[in-house]
Scaffold this motif. Structure first.
Motif, mmCIF file in Angstrom:
data_model
loop_
_atom_site.group_PDB
_atom_site.id
_atom_site.type_symbol
_atom_site.label_atom_id
_atom_site.label_comp_id
_atom_site.label_asym_id
_atom_site.label_seq_id
_atom_site.Cartn_x
_atom_site.Cartn_y
_atom_site.Cartn_z
ATOM 1 N N GLU A 196 1.060 -9.814 0.747
ATOM 2 C CA GLU A 196 0.606 -11.165 0.419
ATOM 3 C C GLU A 196 -0.674 -11.572 1.136
ATOM 4 O OE1 GLU A 196 3.979 -13.724 1.102
ATOM 5 O OE2 GLU A 196 4.954 -13.081 -0.760
ATOM 6 N N ASP A 197 -1.145 -10.769 2.079
ATOM 7 C CA ASP A 197 -2.374 -11.082 2.809
ATOM 8 C C ASP A 197 -3.552 -10.610 1.966
ATOM 9 O OD1 ASP A 197 -4.564 -11.293 4.527
ATOM 10 O OD2 ASP A 197 -3.425 -10.628 6.278
ATOM 11 N N ARG A 198 -4.290 -11.545 1.384
ATOM 12 C CA ARG A 198 -5.395 -11.213 0.486
ATOM 13 C C ARG A 198 -6.578 -10.549 1.213
ATOM 14 N NH1 ARG A 198 -5.555 -15.092 -4.501
ATOM 15 N NH2 ARG A 198 -3.344 -15.629 -4.599
ATOM 16 N N ALA A 199 -6.625 -10.672 2.528
ATOM 17 C CA ALA A 199 -7.709 -10.050 3.288
ATOM 18 C C ALA A 199 -7.498 -8.558 3.489
ATOM 19 C CB ALA A 199 -7.848 -10.733 4.648
ATOM 20 N N LEU A 200 -6.273 -8.082 3.204
ATOM 21 C CA LEU A 200 -5.972 -6.651 3.404
ATOM 22 C C LEU A 200 -6.127 -5.880 2.101
ATOM 23 C CD1 LEU A 200 -2.733 -6.873 5.588
ATOM 24 C CD2 LEU A 200 -5.084 -6.443 6.341
ATOM 25 N N PRO A 201 -6.696 -4.676 2.184
ATOM 26 C CA PRO A 201 -6.720 -3.820 0.996
ATOM 27 C C PRO A 201 -5.322 -3.305 0.700
ATOM 28 C CG PRO A 201 -7.572 -2.628 2.890
ATOM 29 C CD PRO A 201 -7.308 -4.050 3.347
#
Length: 141
Positions: free
Chosen positions: A134-139
Motif C-alpha cells: 500500500e506504500d505508493r513510494a515503494l516499487p
C-alpha cells in the motif's frame, strides 16, 4: 694495568637495544601511515529508520528497497551488515525461490549513503506484506 671502560663502552649494549627498538617503532609508524583508512561504523552517522521490501532471493544475498532506492545488506561471499535480519512469519513472507523471497520490514540501520550499503542493523521488524503493497513510494517487489 687495566684501563677502566669508557662511558660509551659501558652503555653500548643499552644503546644498541635502544637503536633497535627505535628502528622497529619507526617501521611500525611508516607501515601504519601507508595503510589506507577503512571507514568505521563507530564514526558513522547514527542509525536511521528505513522501511520497505526486504529481499533475500538466494543464499547470502539480501537488500532493502525503500523510497530512496535499494540498500545492499549482504552479498554472497562478500560483505554483510552487522546485526540480525528481520524474522518473518509465513504470512509475512512471499516465497519466490524455494524458501527464499521477500517481505516487508522496518529496520533501524547505519548506512553508507555513497555506496548504498547497510553497514549495521540495530533492529529489524517484519511487517505485514500489505504495509509495503500500500506504500505508493515503494516499487513493486
Amino acid at each position: 694495568m687495566s684501563l677502566a671502560p669508557t662511558p660509551l663502552q659501558r652503555h653500548a649494549p643499552r644503546l644498541a637495544l635502544g637503536a633497535t627498538l627505535l628502528g622497529f617503532a619507526l617501521a611500525a609508524i611508516a607501515q601504519n601511515t601507508a595503510q589506507p583508512s577503512v571507514p568505521s561504523t563507530s564514526r558513522a552517522a547514527p542509525p536511521e529508520n528505513r522501511c520497505g521490501w526486504f529481499h533475500n532471493p538466494t543464499p547470502g544475498n539480501a537488500t532493502l528497497t525503500d523510497r530512496d532506492g535499494e540498500w545492499v545488506i549482504s552479498t554472497q561471499a562478500g560483505p554483510e551488515a552487522e546485526g540480525d535480519w528481520p524474522v518473518f512469519t509465513d504470512a509475512q513472507w512471499k516465497k519466490t525461490n524455494g524458501h527464499y523471497g521477500h517481505g516487508c520490514a522496518c529496520m533501524k540501520v547505519v548506512v553508507d549513503r555513497r555506496e548504498q550499503r547497510v553497514l549495521r542493523i540495530a533492529s529489524a521488524t517484519a511487517k505485514p506484506l500489505k504495509a509495503c503493497r500500500e506504500d505508493r513510494a515503494l516499487p513493486r517487489p
